[in-house]
Each structure stands twice: as structure tokens, then as C-alpha cells.
Design an enzyme around this catalytic site. Structure first.
Site, short mmCIF file in Angstrom:
data_model
loop_
_atom_site.label_atom_id
_atom_site.label_comp_id
_atom_site.label_asym_id
_atom_site.label_seq_id
_atom_site.Cartn_x
_atom_site.Cartn_y
_atom_site.Cartn_z
N LYS A 1 0.79 -1.23 0.07
CA LYS A 1 -0.01 -0.17 0.04
C LYS A 1 0.87 1.22 0.01
O LYS A 1 1.53 1.43 0.79
CB LYS A 1 -1.00 -0.08 1.32
CG LYS A 1 -2.03 1.14 1.29
CD LYS A 1 -2.73 1.21 2.57
CE LYS A 1 -3.74 2.22 2.40
NZ LYS A 1 -4.78 2.17 3.50
N ARG B 1 1.14 9.87 5.59
CA ARG B 1 1.21 8.62 6.11
C ARG B 1 2.50 7.86 5.37
O ARG B 1 2.74 6.82 5.32
CB ARG B 1 0.18 7.80 5.77
CG ARG B 1 -1.04 8.16 6.49
CD ARG B 1 -2.44 7.41 5.83
NE ARG B 1 -3.42 7.92 6.58
CZ ARG B 1 -4.85 7.93 6.19
NH1 ARG B 1 -4.94 7.37 4.97
NH2 ARG B 1 -5.68 8.35 6.89
N LYS C 1 -2.17 -1.75 -3.79
CA LYS C 1 -3.06 -0.41 -3.79
C LYS C 1 -2.28 0.81 -3.57
O LYS C 1 -1.23 0.75 -2.77
CB LYS C 1 -3.97 -0.51 -2.50
CG LYS C 1 -4.91 0.71 -2.13
CD LYS C 1 -5.38 0.57 -0.91
CE LYS C 1 -6.48 1.87 -0.77
NZ LYS C 1 -7.27 1.55 0.46
N ARG D 1 -10.43 10.35 1.00
CA ARG D 1 -10.52 11.08 2.59
C ARG D 1 -12.02 11.59 2.67
O ARG D 1 -12.43 11.86 3.65
CB ARG D 1 -9.50 12.01 2.28
CG ARG D 1 -8.01 11.40 2.02
CD ARG D 1 -7.19 11.18 3.25
NE ARG D 1 -5.84 10.06 3.00
CZ ARG D 1 -4.80 10.70 2.51
NH1 ARG D 1 -4.52 11.78 2.43
NH2 ARG D 1 -4.11 9.84 2.46
N GLU E 1 7.60 -7.07 1.69
CA GLU E 1 6.57 -7.12 2.27
C GLU E 1 5.60 -8.35 2.01
O GLU E 1 5.13 -9.06 2.86
CB GLU E 1 5.60 -5.74 2.11
CG GLU E 1 6.18 -4.73 2.52
CD GLU E 1 5.69 -4.43 3.91
OE1 GLU E 1 5.24 -5.15 4.76
OE2 GLU E 1 6.27 -3.01 4.45
N TYR F 1 -14.93 0.65 -7.47
CA TYR F 1 -16.36 1.15 -7.24
C TYR F 1 -17.32 1.22 -8.26
O TYR F 1 -18.45 1.37 -8.11
CB TYR F 1 -16.09 2.58 -6.88
CG TYR F 1 -15.36 2.95 -5.82
CD1 TYR F 1 -15.68 2.94 -4.40
CD2 TYR F 1 -13.94 3.31 -5.64
CE1 TYR F 1 -14.86 2.88 -3.47
CE2 TYR F 1 -13.05 3.45 -4.63
CZ TYR F 1 -13.39 3.33 -3.59
OH TYR F 1 -12.70 3.42 -2.64
N SER G 1 -9.80 5.57 -5.31
CA SER G 1 -11.00 6.49 -5.45
C SER G 1 -10.30 7.52 -6.47
O SER G 1 -11.07 8.02 -7.27
CB SER G 1 -10.89 7.49 -4.25
OG SER G 1 -9.96 7.76 -3.77
#
Length: 324
Positions: A197, A218, A249, A207, A234, A314, A275
Site C-alpha cells: 500500500k 502517512r 493498492k 478522504r 512485504e 467502485y 478513489s
């Protein structure tokens, strides 16, 4: 032999030929619909930066879930938007919090007809917007966060989630969640690890969708967009810790990473069309710059072609209805 004997166009000459030799398929079962449920909402609330996506009420969530399942989608991923937040994200752990209540609602509605997934992360629930609890110096405390994730995971499994999606990129999150689930008797609840990610610019509309309280970024826990080998490290760690599935992602800006993960993983691989990727297509289509329907299928196919067994998007319900 080359041209004129070799003519690749022969296999493109009719729809039936193209369908026969297609190397990648896209089916409703490959798609997962992310959904947002807002505590206390009296009606579904449109998300301005994500045309066609809403913050659901518990009632509208149930109806939309049934619609998605009837269209044949493979799964649903739920995110909660609480009315009250605090520094520890307590609403995410609360068995009666908005996300856990919604999980019970949807599981009661759809049973095992589709895979019900839960976002196992604190960012929607904290008053600072980070994915974990903070240390005294304001940094995200990895190990203290893991203890909360464990509690959150057990609550989500008890609420009916088939799969949990730890998305916080905390070191050790898969192992701690697996141990907590097994200790609580939820040995059949799976983990969809957010393995790669990235600290991406493409999360902006999300958000808004979760009313994020984040200030800053982040970058200390999400991955640097410049790195690929780090994702494979990872991946190895998540598999060793017991991940049942893994995820990349965002999807479209990281197709090379997705391919690398898919070639190395021995479990199903998911990718999240996030998004911002969704919003770009919708905005371009609204301006008449691209063919919206073709762009949706093309982007989803590209993610499948790069190696994703599962695509979170979505457009899942709409695409599924068109693909039947």
C-alpha cells in the site's frame, strides 16, 4: 516467415475470433465493491469527488449490498464513518460501532452469497486520521496499534466478516491478527493483507468518503512510490505471517508492482482501483473526453491482465451487470 505470410490481424477480424483468443477475462466474480456506511445518516449522502458513490445509511447499505450480490459481484468491502472519533479509534473496536453493526446487517442480508470483507484499520475512527494510535512524540506507535488491530479483528469476525483487510501497513499486523482470530475461535476467518500500500496522491477522494481527519501524510508507514523490491519483501513477510490473500493498492499506477507480486505469490492476489483512479475516469468522461463505458472495462481488464485475481472497484456492480 514474416509478412505477408504472418498476419496477426487475422485473429482480430471478427468479435467471435477476438473473444475466442482473448488472453484475459473479466467476470463479475472477479470484482469487489467497496462501500461506505455513515453513522446516523438519515439518507444516502453523495460523495462529490466520487460521482455515483455515496455514504450509505444502514438501510441503503443493505439494499445496495443485495443489488451487488444479485449482479454477481464476488465480494463487498465495508468501511465505517463514525459520528464520534477519539485518539484510539474506539468506535472501530466497539461491537456496536457503525462498521460492526453494518457487518452484522449485511451478513444477515446476504449470508454466504458473496464474500463480506471489513477494513481492519483505524484511520476512519481516529480524531487525528492516522491508521494507528500515536506515541507521545506524535509518531504512529506500531506495536501499540497492533494490540488495537487484534481487538478490532475479533470484533469484525464476530460481526460476520468472512475476510479482514488490515490496511494500516503496520509491521507484524498479519501475524497479530491471525493469532487473535485463532485464539478467539475464528479460525475460518481469512486475512486479505494490504501487502503493498503506497503513500499515493490517488487517495484524495477517499478522504472525503470517510470524512478523514488526517493532517499531514502517512509516509512513515505507507510505501514509497519509487520502490518495487520493498513490496516483495512485504509480500514474503505477509505470507510468512499467515496471509490468505494479498493486495496491491493503488492498482493502475502500480501495474508493474502488481505483476511482480502476482508472479511471486502462491495465494490469490487482489488490487484496489482507488478513489482517485475512479474519479479521473469519471471526470474525463463527464467532460466528453473519453468513452466512459469502454474506459471502465479497459481499466479493469488491465488490472486483471497485470495479474490480479480480484479487483476492488467502485464500478463493481455496474460492471458486473454489464458483463453478465
Amino acid at each position: 516467415m514474416a509478412f505477408p505470410t504472418q498476419r496477426p490481424r487475422r485473429l482480430r477480424s471478427t468479435p467471435a475470433l477476438r473473444r475466442l483468443v482473448a488472453e484475459t477475462d473479466l467476470r463479475p466474480r472477479h470484482l469487489v465493491l467497496p462501500m461506505f456506511v455513515k453513522e446516523g445518516a438519515a439518507e444516502a449522502i453523495p460523495i462529490a469527488s466520487m460521482p455515483g458513490v455515496v455514504q450509505h445509511t444502514r438501510d441503503s447499505l443493505r439494499k445496495a449490498a443485495v443489488e451487488a450480490v444479485q449482479a454477481g459481484v464476488g465480494g463487498l468491502m465495508l468501511f465505517g464513518v463514525p459520528a464520534v472519533r477519539d485518539a484510539n479509534g474506539s468506535a472501530g473496536v466497539d461491537p456496536d460501532g457503525v462498521l460492526n453493526a453494518a457487518l452484522r446487517d449485511v451478513r444477515a442480508e446476504i449470508g454466504d452469497a458473496a464474500v463480506l470483507m471489513a477494513d481492519t484499520c483505524l484511520d476512519e475512527f481516529t480524531d487525528h486520521g492516522h491508521c494507528g494510535v500515536l506515541a507521545a512524540d506524535g509518531s504512529v506507535d506500531n506495536d501499540a496499534t497492533l494490540a488495537v488491530y487484534a481487538e478490532m479483528a475479533v470484533a469484525q469476525a464476530a460481526a460476520g466478516a468472512h475476510l479482514l483487510g488490515p490496511s494500516g501497513m503496520m509491521d507484524g499486523q498479519v501475524r497479530v491478527i491471525r493469532d487473535a482470530l485463532d485464539a478467539a475461535g475464528h479460525t475460518d476467518t481469512g486475512i486479505l493483507a494490504y501487502t503493498a500500500k503506497y503513500a499515493s496522491a490517488f487517495y484524495g477522494p477517499f478522504r472525503e468518503a470517510v470524512d478523514s481527519q488526517l493532517k499531514g501524510d502517512r509516509k512513515t508507514y505507507q510505501q514509497d512510490p519509487a520502490n518495487v523490491r520493498e513490496s516483495l519483501r512485504e509480500l514474503a513477510l505477509d505470507l510468512d505471517e499467515g496471509a490468505d490473500m494479498v493486495m496491491v493498492k493503488p492498482a493502475m499506477a502500480y501495474l508493474d508492482v502488481l505483476r511482480a507480486v502476482a508472479e511471486s505469490a502462491d495465494v490469490p492476489v487482489a488490487a484496489y482501483q482507488v478513489s482517485g483512479e475512479y474519479a479521473m475516469v469519471e471526470a474525463a468522461a463527464a467532460n466528453g473526453w473519453i468513452d466512459r463505458d469502454r474506459a471502465i472495462v479497459e481499466t479493469l481488464t488491465s488490472i486483471r491482465r497485470a495479474g490480479a485475481d480480484i479487483v476492488l472497484t467502485y464500478w463493481a456492480t455496474e460492471a458486473a451487470e454489464r458483463l453478465v
